[in-house]
Design an enzyme around this catalytic site. Structure first.
Site, PDB file in Angstrom:
ATOM      1  N   GLU A  66       5.781  -5.752   2.297  1.00  0.00           N
ATOM      2  CA  GLU A  66       6.123  -5.254   0.945  1.00  0.00           C
ATOM      3  C   GLU A  66       7.615  -4.972   0.875  1.00  0.00           C
ATOM      4  O   GLU A  66       8.048  -3.898   0.470  1.00  0.00           O
ATOM      5  CB  GLU A  66       5.316  -3.986   0.625  1.00  0.00           C
ATOM      6  CG  GLU A  66       3.814  -4.179   0.765  1.00  0.00           C
ATOM      7  CD  GLU A  66       2.982  -2.963   0.372  1.00  0.00           C
ATOM      8  OE1 GLU A  66       3.534  -2.014  -0.216  1.00  0.00           O
ATOM      9  OE2 GLU A  66       1.781  -2.976   0.658  1.00  0.00           O
ATOM     10  N   GLU A  77      -2.555   2.255   4.895  1.00  0.00           N
ATOM     11  CA  GLU A  77      -1.957   3.603   4.875  1.00  0.00           C
ATOM     12  C   GLU A  77      -2.892   4.692   5.385  1.00  0.00           C
ATOM     13  O   GLU A  77      -3.140   5.684   4.692  1.00  0.00           O
ATOM     14  CB  GLU A  77      -1.451   3.909   3.460  1.00  0.00           C
ATOM     15  CG  GLU A  77      -0.424   2.893   2.996  1.00  0.00           C
ATOM     16  CD  GLU A  77       0.005   3.053   1.546  1.00  0.00           C
ATOM     17  OE1 GLU A  77      -0.437   4.003   0.885  1.00  0.00           O
ATOM     18  OE2 GLU A  77       0.779   2.200   1.072  1.00  0.00           O
TER      19      GLU A  77
END
Ligand code: G3I
Length: 377
Positions: free
Chosen positions: A267, A160
């Site tokens: 995810e 991220e």
């Protein structure tokens, strides 16, 4: 006998011929239906790898051939203090996977979140300087990747690093501030040195947004230009019933592959509850207060919504199949609805239903839809 929800699917006129009449325990094992070369993974908790929850252990063992630790390898849990590592849960995770001959994924080495405050503290109250930050990063990566050398197949090296803005700018995280944008390259360099055989991935959410995806691809190209190893990009796949569009999901897969690396859907879950548009994605900073009126299904997901979720998963898996040559792994973010982080995000206290198995660990119509889609391959 079909489950009642399965009948609803048919009643809605979907193309889904629901095949699983007897549930997840006796029906097909999902991993066996995946195309050759595409792993099916799931994120597991500490309690699950400690085998404290037999029903969850059974599902993980039966349906998946890869596992990712949902939290226990993050910096905070594994390296809480400068000279203290807590490897016991990660050792258990590795033993759990090895016993079942699963492919183990490490999550995650360098992230702005779940990193203890001491990591970002400068000396004598000064801001953290580049050399100290790099030394801490290198020591951490050496210790963690080195310990599981030859056991953990691939690592989410950096997680991220990109903002959710219209330009896809770099997140001004404490790593970025102390080191500069090349903190990403350094992390990949250290990880490769610690285990030259390990696969290395850049992992982020909402790469379905074109500007963010373009920056991720620039990161991959920069790593390659520097001669560093990078094997894949993880699109987290925290998606919703209504978005991102299938076209954007497909573009994400084809664009990443065109950059010369494998796609990992790392995810995956599908949020069934309403969200403010400003809260798409998975930015943990963005949390709203509990809004009772948006907690739409506190008891169970009604049949029409089960059918909608099933259709969404069927469409998503059809895209995965279409691009089977580009995708190395699809990993669900949690075993069952009761364990999903989406019960707490972006609004804490809601009851969400984003996965293939419900709170009773029973296969949902979404499971049947994935089975059906994979069976047509
Ligand atoms: O383990 C402690 C427990 O001891 C304590 O009593 C409790 C009180 O809050 O907290 C527990 O830790 C929580 C942890 O999950 C384990 O349940 C943390 O507060 C909570 O913040 C943490 O949330 C995790 C989140 O990342 C932050 O690390 C979620 O489970 C996890 O699903 C989520 O995963 C992230 C990926 O790593 C990266 N991509 C986005 C994704 C979703 O946010």
């Amino acid at each position: 006998m079909r489950r009642p929800e399965a009948l609803v699917l048919g009643a809605l006129g979907t193309a889904l011929a629901v095949v699983s009449a007897v549930g997840a325990a006796d029906g097909p094992a999902l991993k066996d239906l995946m195309p050759k070369g595409m792993l099916l993974g799931v994120a597991v908790s500490q309690g699950q790898v400690e085998e404290k929850d037999q029903a969850a252990v059974d599902l993980v063992t039966r349906h998946y051939d890869s596992i990712t630790p949902e939290n226990l390898l993050k910096w905070g849990p594994v390296h809480p203090e400068p000279d203290k590592y807590n490897f016991a849960p990660a050792d258990t995770f590795v033993a759990f996977g090895e016993k079942r001959k699963m492919t183990l994924i490490g999550h995650t080495l360098v992230w702005h979140s779940q990193t203890p405050a001491w990591v970002f503290e400068g000396k004598d109250g000064k801001p953290l300087d580049r050399e100290t930050a790099l030394a801490r990063m290198r020591d951490h990566i050496n210790a963690v990747v080195g310990r599981y050398k030859g056991k953990i197949k691939g690592w989410d090296v950096v997680n991220e690093a990109i903002n959710d803005d219209a330009e896809g700018t770099m997140r001004k995280s404490k790593w970025q501030q102390a080191i500069g944008d090349d903190y990403i390259a350094k992390a990949f360099e250290f990880a490769h040195a610690a285990d030259p055989q390990a696969e290395l991935y850049y992992n982020d959410y909402s790469l379905t947004n074109a500007p963010k995806r373009a920056t991720a691809i620039r990161i991959v190209k920069d790593l390659k230009t520097r001669g560093l190893r990078v094997d894949g990009v993880g699109e987290q796949g925290h998606w919703l019933l209504g978005g991102p569009s299938l076209a954007d999901i497909e573009a994400t897969i084809t664009d990443i592959a065109a950059a010369g690396v494998k796609v990992h859907i790392t995810e995956l879950d599908v949020d069934v509850l309403p969200r403010d548009p400003g809260m798409y994605g998975a930015d943990l900073e963005k949390r709203a207060k509990f809004k009772a009126e948006t907690n739409l299904y506190p008891d169970s997901l009604p049949p029409d919504k089960q059918a909608e979720l099933a259709r969404r998963y069927a469409e998503i898996f059809a895209i995965f199949l279409k691009h089977r040559d580009k995708i190395a792994r699809v990993t669900f973010w949690g075993v069952d609805d009761g364990h999903s982080w989406l019960n707490g995000f972006p609004i804490p206290g809601r009851v969400n239903h984003p996965l293939l198995f419900d709170r009773q660990r029973k296969a949902k119509p979404a499971f049947d839809a994935v089975v059906e889609t994979l069976s047509k391959k």
